[in-house]
Scaffold this active site. Structure first.
Site, PDB file in Angstrom:
ATOM      1  N   ASP A   1      -0.711  -3.411  10.392  1.00 17.00           N
ATOM      2  CA  ASP A   1      -2.041  -3.801   9.978  1.00 17.00           C
ATOM      3  C   ASP A   1      -3.026  -2.834  10.600  1.00 17.00           C
ATOM      4  OD1 ASP A   1      -3.046  -5.912   8.305  1.00 17.00           O
ATOM      5  OD2 ASP A   1      -4.376  -6.292   9.998  1.00 17.00           O
TER       6      ASP A   1
ATOM      7  N   PHE B   1     -10.180   4.325   3.423  1.00 20.65           N
ATOM      8  CA  PHE B   1     -11.347   4.978   4.026  1.00 20.65           C
ATOM      9  C   PHE B   1     -11.102   6.463   4.338  1.00 20.65           C
ATOM     10  CE2 PHE B   1     -11.648   0.443   5.327  1.00 20.65           C
ATOM     11  CZ  PHE B   1     -12.880   0.130   4.761  1.00 20.65           C
ATOM     12  N   ASP B   2      -9.951   7.002   3.954  1.00 25.50           N
ATOM     13  CA  ASP B   2      -9.651   8.413   4.265  1.00 25.50           C
ATOM     14  C   ASP B   2     -10.754   9.376   3.815  1.00 25.50           C
ATOM     15  OD1 ASP B   2      -7.291   7.977   5.608  1.00 25.50           O
ATOM     16  OD2 ASP B   2      -6.003   8.362   3.894  1.00 25.50           O
TER      17      ASP B   2
ATOM     18  N   ASN C   1       0.843  -1.193   0.000  1.00 18.91           N
ATOM     19  CA  ASN C   1       0.000   0.000   0.000  1.00 18.91           C
ATOM     20  C   ASN C   1       0.888   1.257   0.000  1.00 18.91           C
ATOM     21  OD1 ASN C   1      -1.538   2.205   1.029  1.00 18.91           O
ATOM     22  ND2 ASN C   1      -3.079   0.768   1.773  1.00 18.91           N
TER      23      ASN C   1
ATOM     24  N   HIS D   1      -3.739   6.988  13.528  1.00 19.26           N
ATOM     25  CA  HIS D   1      -3.476   5.707  14.181  1.00 19.26           C
ATOM     26  C   HIS D   1      -2.097   5.177  13.789  1.00 19.26           C
ATOM     27  CE1 HIS D   1      -5.265   5.621  10.294  1.00 19.26           C
ATOM     28  NE2 HIS D   1      -4.944   4.352  10.098  1.00 19.26           N
ATOM     29  N   ARG D   2      -1.710   5.382  12.514  1.00 23.60           N
ATOM     30  CA  ARG D   2      -0.430   4.840  12.030  1.00 23.60           C
ATOM     31  C   ARG D   2       0.729   5.565  12.706  1.00 23.60           C
ATOM     32  NH1 ARG D   2      -1.970   4.655   7.515  1.00 23.60           N
ATOM     33  NH2 ARG D   2      -2.464   2.460   7.826  1.00 23.60           N
TER      34      ARG D   2
HETATM   35  P1  ITT Z   1      -0.701  -4.087   3.356  1.00 19.64           P
HETATM   36  O1  ITT Z   1      -0.117  -4.474   2.041  1.00 19.64           O
HETATM   37  O2  ITT Z   1       0.259  -3.316   4.217  1.00 19.64           O
HETATM   38  O3  ITT Z   1      -1.374  -5.213   4.120  1.00 19.64           O
HETATM   39  P2  ITT Z   1      -3.433  -3.062   3.013  1.00 19.64           P
HETATM   40  O4  ITT Z   1      -3.914  -2.023   2.039  1.00 19.64           O
HETATM   41  O5  ITT Z   1      -3.937  -4.464   2.879  1.00 19.64           O
HETATM   42  O6  ITT Z   1      -1.831  -3.003   2.989  1.00 19.64           O
HETATM   43  P3  ITT Z   1      -4.394  -2.973   5.797  1.00 19.64           P
HETATM   44  O7  ITT Z   1      -4.695  -4.429   5.779  1.00 19.64           O
HETATM   45  O8  ITT Z   1      -3.543  -2.440   6.904  1.00 19.64           O
HETATM   46  O9  ITT Z   1      -3.699  -2.477   4.442  1.00 19.64           O
HETATM   47  O10 ITT Z   1      -5.713  -2.112   5.786  1.00 19.64           O
HETATM   48  C1  ITT Z   1      -7.018  -2.659   5.738  1.00 19.64           C
HETATM   49  C2  ITT Z   1      -7.920  -1.716   4.981  1.00 19.64           C
HETATM   50  O11 ITT Z   1      -8.051  -0.506   5.717  1.00 19.64           O
HETATM   51  C3  ITT Z   1      -7.443  -1.344   3.579  1.00 19.64           C
HETATM   52  O12 ITT Z   1      -8.554  -1.271   2.722  1.00 19.64           O
HETATM   53  C4  ITT Z   1      -6.834   0.025   3.753  1.00 19.64           C
HETATM   54  O13 ITT Z   1      -6.947   0.811   2.572  1.00 19.64           O
HETATM   55  C5  ITT Z   1      -7.674   0.598   4.901  1.00 19.64           C
HETATM   56  N1  ITT Z   1      -6.832   1.503   5.684  1.00 19.64           N
HETATM   57  C6  ITT Z   1      -5.773   1.174   6.466  1.00 19.64           C
HETATM   58  N2  ITT Z   1      -5.203   2.272   6.978  1.00 19.64           N
HETATM   59  C7  ITT Z   1      -5.909   3.315   6.506  1.00 19.64           C
HETATM   60  C8  ITT Z   1      -5.785   4.706   6.639  1.00 19.64           C
HETATM   61  O14 ITT Z   1      -4.806   5.267   7.332  1.00 19.64           O
HETATM   62  N3  ITT Z   1      -6.665   5.476   6.002  1.00 19.64           N
HETATM   63  C9  ITT Z   1      -7.658   4.942   5.277  1.00 19.64           C
HETATM   64  N4  ITT Z   1      -7.844   3.641   5.078  1.00 19.64           N
HETATM   65  C10 ITT Z   1      -6.961   2.830   5.687  1.00 19.64           C
END
Ligand code: ITT
Length: 221
Positions: free
Chosen positions: A76, A162-163, A11, A206-207
């Site tokens: 995550d 979800f931003d 991501n 959160h990050r």
């Molecule tokens: P990885 O390759 O790092 O696993 P991912 O996109 O699968 O990346 P996550 O499992 O951590 O990321 O996130 C789960 C979902 O939540 C995914 O659809 C993300 O786009 C969303 N998400 C995570 N962090 C977010 C943030 O800071 N703002 C908006 N959406 C977020």
């Protein structure tokens, strides 16, 4: 030379935010790229279990440039909506790629009121992140939460996931989150994370809180 932090993520948004945060602490961050087909994301009930599984997978895909002292980072995250009993939570990726942001807004349509404070409270949600760092054969975990509420319409421009639908609650002068309807020193002024730039999001997110929590457990670089 400072150690490199290899961030296993597909991501680009997560990578940019971690880079922005960790560069200020003196680390250099590189993406650990692994073919998606060689990775699996366990459908676990906790973010910690997912993060630790990702560390173990990363260890078997180290790049040639990985040098002694380097670290591996995984993280995550998920969106937990109070009125949906924490859904989508660990199912966030699936939900985002199926019903998407508009689907979440539709699920909460009945909670829209004229009064902005009670609307923000009824539509409350939080982002949670668990970051795990592998260093010298040890795993350190950091956690971060960002409380806020789901907007009634999408506002995008920047960000990812979800931003466009998440508005964080204001922060006080010590960067601690307030509750719905309270004004603090730091505010996105009703804008979602999708409508502010990365530097602003990182004050609230959160990050960055998970990374702050994690790196506070290490001696500084
Ligand atoms: P990885 O390759 O790092 O696993 P991912 O996109 O699968 O990346 P996550 O499992 O951590 O990321 O996130 C789960 C979902 O939540 C995914 O659809 C993300 O786009 C969303 N998400 C995570 N962090 C977010 C943030 O800071 N703002 C908006 N959406 C977020």
């Amino acid at each position: 030379m400072s150690p490199t932090i290899w961030f296993l993520t597909g991501n680009a948004g997560k990578l940019a935010e971690a880079d922005n945060h960790l560069t200020k602490l003196g680390y250099s961050v590189r993406q650990l790229i692994v073919d998606e087909e060689q990775l699996f994301e366990p459908q676990a009930t906790s973010l910690e279990v997912v993060a630790e599984s990702k560390i173990n997978q990363a260890l078997s895909h180290l790049p040639n440039e990985f040098k002694e002292g380097d670290m591996i980072l995984v993280e995550d995250a998920g969106l937990f909506v109070s009125a949906l009993d924490g859904f989508p939570g660990v199912y966030s990726s699936y939900v985002h790629s199926t019903i998407g942001n508009l689907g979440i807004i539709r699920l909460l349509n009945h909670l829209e009121t004229e009064d902005p404070v009670s609307s923000a409270s009824l539509r409350s949600a939080q982002f949670r992140a668990v970051a795990a760092l592998w260093r010298n054969d040890q795993i350190i975990i950091g956690e971060g939460v960002c409380p806020g509420h789901i907007a009634t319409e999408t506002m995008d421009g920047n960000g990812f996931g979800f931003d466009p639908i998440f508005i964080p609650y204001d922060l006080d002068a010590n960067f601690q989150p307030l509750s719905a309807g309270n004004y603090g020193e730091h505010s996105t002024h009703g804008k979602t994370f999708g409508a502010v730039d990365l530097e602003v999001k990182n004050k609230f997110s959160h990050r960055s809180r998970a990374l702050q929590n994690l790196f506070s457990q290490l001696p500084s670089a």
